[in-house]
Scaffold this active site. Structure first.
Site, PDB file in Angstrom:
ATOM      1  N   SER A  35       0.859  -1.195   0.000  1.00 59.84           N
ATOM      2  CA  SER A  35       0.000   0.000   0.000  1.00 59.84           C
ATOM      3  C   SER A  35       0.887   1.235   0.000  1.00 59.84           C
ATOM      4  O   SER A  35       2.014   1.204   0.525  1.00 59.84           O
ATOM      5  CB  SER A  35      -0.858   0.001   1.262  1.00 59.84           C
ATOM      6  OG  SER A  35      -1.515   1.241   1.412  1.00 59.84           O
ATOM      7  N   TYR A  79      -1.096  -1.256  10.471  1.00 57.29           N
ATOM      8  CA  TYR A  79      -1.390  -1.387   9.030  1.00 57.29           C
ATOM      9  C   TYR A  79      -0.216  -0.853   8.204  1.00 57.29           C
ATOM     10  O   TYR A  79       0.382  -1.586   7.409  1.00 57.29           O
ATOM     11  CB  TYR A  79      -2.693  -0.669   8.660  1.00 57.29           C
ATOM     12  CG  TYR A  79      -3.041  -0.846   7.194  1.00 57.29           C
ATOM     13  CD1 TYR A  79      -3.601  -2.038   6.747  1.00 57.29           C
ATOM     14  CD2 TYR A  79      -2.759   0.140   6.253  1.00 57.29           C
ATOM     15  CE1 TYR A  79      -3.900  -2.237   5.395  1.00 57.29           C
ATOM     16  CE2 TYR A  79      -3.056  -0.039   4.904  1.00 57.29           C
ATOM     17  CZ  TYR A  79      -3.623  -1.230   4.480  1.00 57.29           C
ATOM     18  OH  TYR A  79      -3.899  -1.419   3.141  1.00 57.29           O
TER      19      TYR A  79
END
Ligand SMILES: NC(=O)c1ccc[n+]([C@@H]2O[C@H](COP(=O)([O-])OP(=O)(O)OC[C@H]3O[C@@H](n4cnc5c(N)ncnc54)[C@H](OP(=O)(O)O)[C@@H]3O)[C@@H](O)[C@H]2O)c1
Length: 265
Positions: A145, A159
């Protein structure tokens, strides 16, 4: 060569029941790959694989399992062995966002999050790489990401950290396996329309963000397909995401962190 009777290559996609994984499965099937789909929702996988086989005349197989459990990678690998399947392309895509601050979640939640986001992808790479090296071909696409490069913020604590680790891991694997002719790449999408922000409960917060910041899952899947055939360790899909990445590199971290803080407020 895959284990199927015809000599179609085989792609293994985790998180193939929705979003980017579903789009990847559609795309690879349309390119005449056999597909092996993994996620928890068995009914979705069953109907989706049926649709893919029928539409594209390929073999679509699936295995329903929870990849946040430490025993799951091995169960999945046993499935491949039992069915005598050789994976040509591995796509580690399954994931979700754990939005609350670190101590507002149980350690059990964080531990299974880490298992899904890091341990499982690493174990699958570890298990499947030797055969790819021996064959002298194969691709691994780890879906990371842009968050792995973004400045740190409160919430989603592990995350961004897990995505940053996945990027570093992929960069090292890329260097270790270049000489064997393998393509190993971390793809770093930015905001993407999928079920992701419904699952992590952030949809309402994000719905007023400008449309140009978003890509569709199909656009990300197209970028992944290209990246899987390129000789690059990292790929950032979309011009806007590339611009954000560059801006973040140019700004001193103190400044980018302040901007992010203001956005959070
Ligand atoms: N959407 C974004 O804005 C965005 C941005 C950057 C990166 N990403 C990354 O892209 C990847 C795909 O996300 P997405 O946007 O496509 O989200 P999504 O639409 O919510 O899809 C997530 C997929 O992962 C599977 N999954 C979740 N937990 C699982 C578990 N414990 N075991 C097995 N499968 C599991 C889900 O299937 P089941 O529920 O059936 O298990 C689903 O197929 C993730 O790694 C995410 O971090 C997304």
């Amino acid at each position: 060569m895959s284990g199927s009777e015809e000599t179609r290559p085989l792609v293994l996609i985790t998180g193939a029941s929705a979003g980017i994984g579903e789009a990847l499965a559609q795309l690879y099937a349309s390119k005449k790959y056999d597909v092996f789909l993994v996620a928890r929702r068995e009914e979705k996988l069953a109907s989706f694989s049926k649709q893919l086989s029928k539409t594209h005349s390929i073999n679509a197989m699936y295995f329903a399992c929870d990849l946040s459990k430490p025993e799951s990678p091995n169960l999945l690998l046993n499935q491949l062995r039992d069915r005598k399947l050789h994976v040509d392309v591995l796509i580690n895509n399954a994931g979700f966002g754990l939005a609350p601050e670190f101590t507002n979640t149980s350690w059990a939640e964080q531990a299974s999050f880490l298992q899904l986001m890091l341990n499982t992808p690493c174990e699958l790479c570890h298990a499947l790489l030797p055969a790819m090296r021996k064959q002298g071909h194969g691709s691994i696409i780890n879906i990371a990401s842009l968050a792995g490069y973004a400045p740190p913020g409160p919430g989603h604590t592990l995350y961004a950290a897990s995505k940053a680790a996945l990027i570093k891991f992929t960069q090292s694997l890329y260097l270790e396996n270049k000489k064997y002719g393998l393509n190993i790449v971390a793809v770093c999408p930015g905001l993407t329309y999928s079920e992701f922000h419904d699952v992590n409960g952030q949809r309402d917060k994000l719905q007023n963000l400008p449309k140009f910041l978003w890509q569709t899952s199909d656009q990300v899947a197209q970028a992944c397909f290209k990246a899987g055939n390129s000789k690059r360790a990292v790929h950032i899909p979309g011009l806007v995401n590339k611009a954000l990445y560059t801006l973040n590199k140019l700004l001193p971290q103190r400044v980018s962190t302040q901007i992010l803080k203001a956005r959070h407020r």
